[in-house]
Design an enzyme around this catalytic site. Structure first.
Site, short mmCIF file in Angstrom:
data_model
loop_
_atom_site.label_atom_id
_atom_site.label_comp_id
_atom_site.label_asym_id
_atom_site.label_seq_id
_atom_site.Cartn_x
_atom_site.Cartn_y
_atom_site.Cartn_z
N ASP A 178 -6.71 76.17 63.09
CA ASP A 178 -8.01 76.68 63.53
C ASP A 178 -8.65 75.65 64.45
OD1 ASP A 178 -9.16 74.71 61.94
OD2 ASP A 178 -9.76 76.08 60.36
N LEU A 179 -9.75 76.03 65.07
CA LEU A 179 -10.47 75.15 65.98
C LEU A 179 -11.48 74.32 65.20
CD1 LEU A 179 -10.99 77.71 68.85
CD2 LEU A 179 -9.59 75.65 68.98
N ASP A 221 -11.70 82.02 64.17
CA ASP A 221 -10.93 81.02 64.92
C ASP A 221 -9.67 80.62 64.17
OD1 ASP A 221 -12.48 79.71 62.92
OD2 ASP A 221 -12.16 77.80 63.94
#
Length: 298
Positions: A178-179, A221
């Site tokens: 994920d970010l 995300d």
């Protein structure tokens, strides 16, 4: 459903043989043959299969070497790209501006042109059905923002991959990523910026994976990659993603980073067990300061 097909004939696009050639033309299909052709064209919902069936059928009645077609963003090709060119413009409600480019071993006679028009009219409905079905299927399986597979497609794909790996003792790994601090980016710069980040990150992942791997956006995300290989292959892919992110001007300028976790399938694993171990590795990467990856081998 009525797609409003209306073929347009452009005389300057056709090259006519002398009238005498019509006497040696192959006979056109009779009513029984037409019915068989229609059934064959409607028997598949794969556009390429329908198109190939159309090409083979035309080749029985006309001196056809190959066909290229353009329907919106879909290009189709059958046979050879050689011979006399004959272009047909088709008007369809679904795909306006469609083009069929025929390649012939010799010019068509007027009788052969009428045969082509008859068979071409029959092609349109099953081909449009197949193209429309393909597009609906893609919408059901792919994330509209990033173009990666969606959660539903991931659920199907990971079940199949795990079953195959367990059955054949194949290597299989899963990466969860994920970010970092994505919510903060959204709150600070707005959802449009957040969507742009997700789109570009999806493109980055597409450019990093191999043809044998599959990438998905499963929510927000959060992304996953099914890796056809062992944990070392997954680690190499993690390093590739991090390297691309570091070199990407958009991501560097906006200080956008990612954390990744990877796990390899173990004997008796199901898809949930594999995901849980990869997710645990992701949290280890977060705890290590983010913008890195971790793997688990247990």
């Amino acid at each position: 459903m009525d797609y409003g097909f209306a073929p347009q004939l452009y005389p300057e696009d056709y090259r006519y043989s002398p009238m005498g050639n019509a006497d040696v033309a192959l006979p056109g299909p009779d009513q029984a043959a037409l019915l068989t052709i229609i059934q064959q064209l409607h028997s598949s919902l794969d556009p390429r299969t329908v198109f190939a069936c159309f090409g083979k059928t035309l080749g029985q009645y006309l001196p056809l070497a190959g066909i290229q077609a353009q329907f919106a963003d879909l290009s189709l090709s059958w046979g050879k790209r050689m011979g006399v060119s004959l272009r047909r413009h088709l008007t369809t409600e679904q795909f306006p501006g469609s083009v069929l480019d025929y390649r012939l071993t010799e010019p068509l006679s007027p009788t052969q042109i009428r045969t082509l028009q008859t068979l071409e009219t029959m092609l349109i409905q099953p081909l449009i059905n197949a193209i429309s079905y393909q597009k609906m299927s893609e919408q059901a399986m792919f994330d509209s923002l990033t173009g990666l597979g969606n959660r539903h497609f991931y659920g199907q794909s990971i079940k199949q991959a795990v079953a195959r790996a367990n059955r054949h003792q194949d290597n299989l790994a899963l990466i969860v990523l994920d970010l970092d601090n994505f919510k903060q980016l959204n709150d600070s710069y707005g959802h449009q910026f957040g969507d742009a980040v997700l789109r570009q990150f999806g493109a980055l992942i597409k450019g990093a994976i191999r043809n044998t791997d599959q990438a998905f956006r499963i929510g927000g995300d959060e992304f996953v990659i099914i890796v056809r290989g062992n944990i070392e292959s997954a680690a190499i892919l993690c390093e590739r993603v991090l390297g691309k992110l570091a070199r990407g001007g958009f991501f560097s300028r906006n200080k956008i980073h990612t954390s990744l976790g990877a796990a390899q399938i173990q004997a008796g694993d199901n898809q949930d067990m594999l995901y849980e171990r990869a997710d645990r590795a992701l949290y280890q990467a977060k705890a290590a300061g983010r913008n890195c990856y971790r793997v688990v081998n247990d």
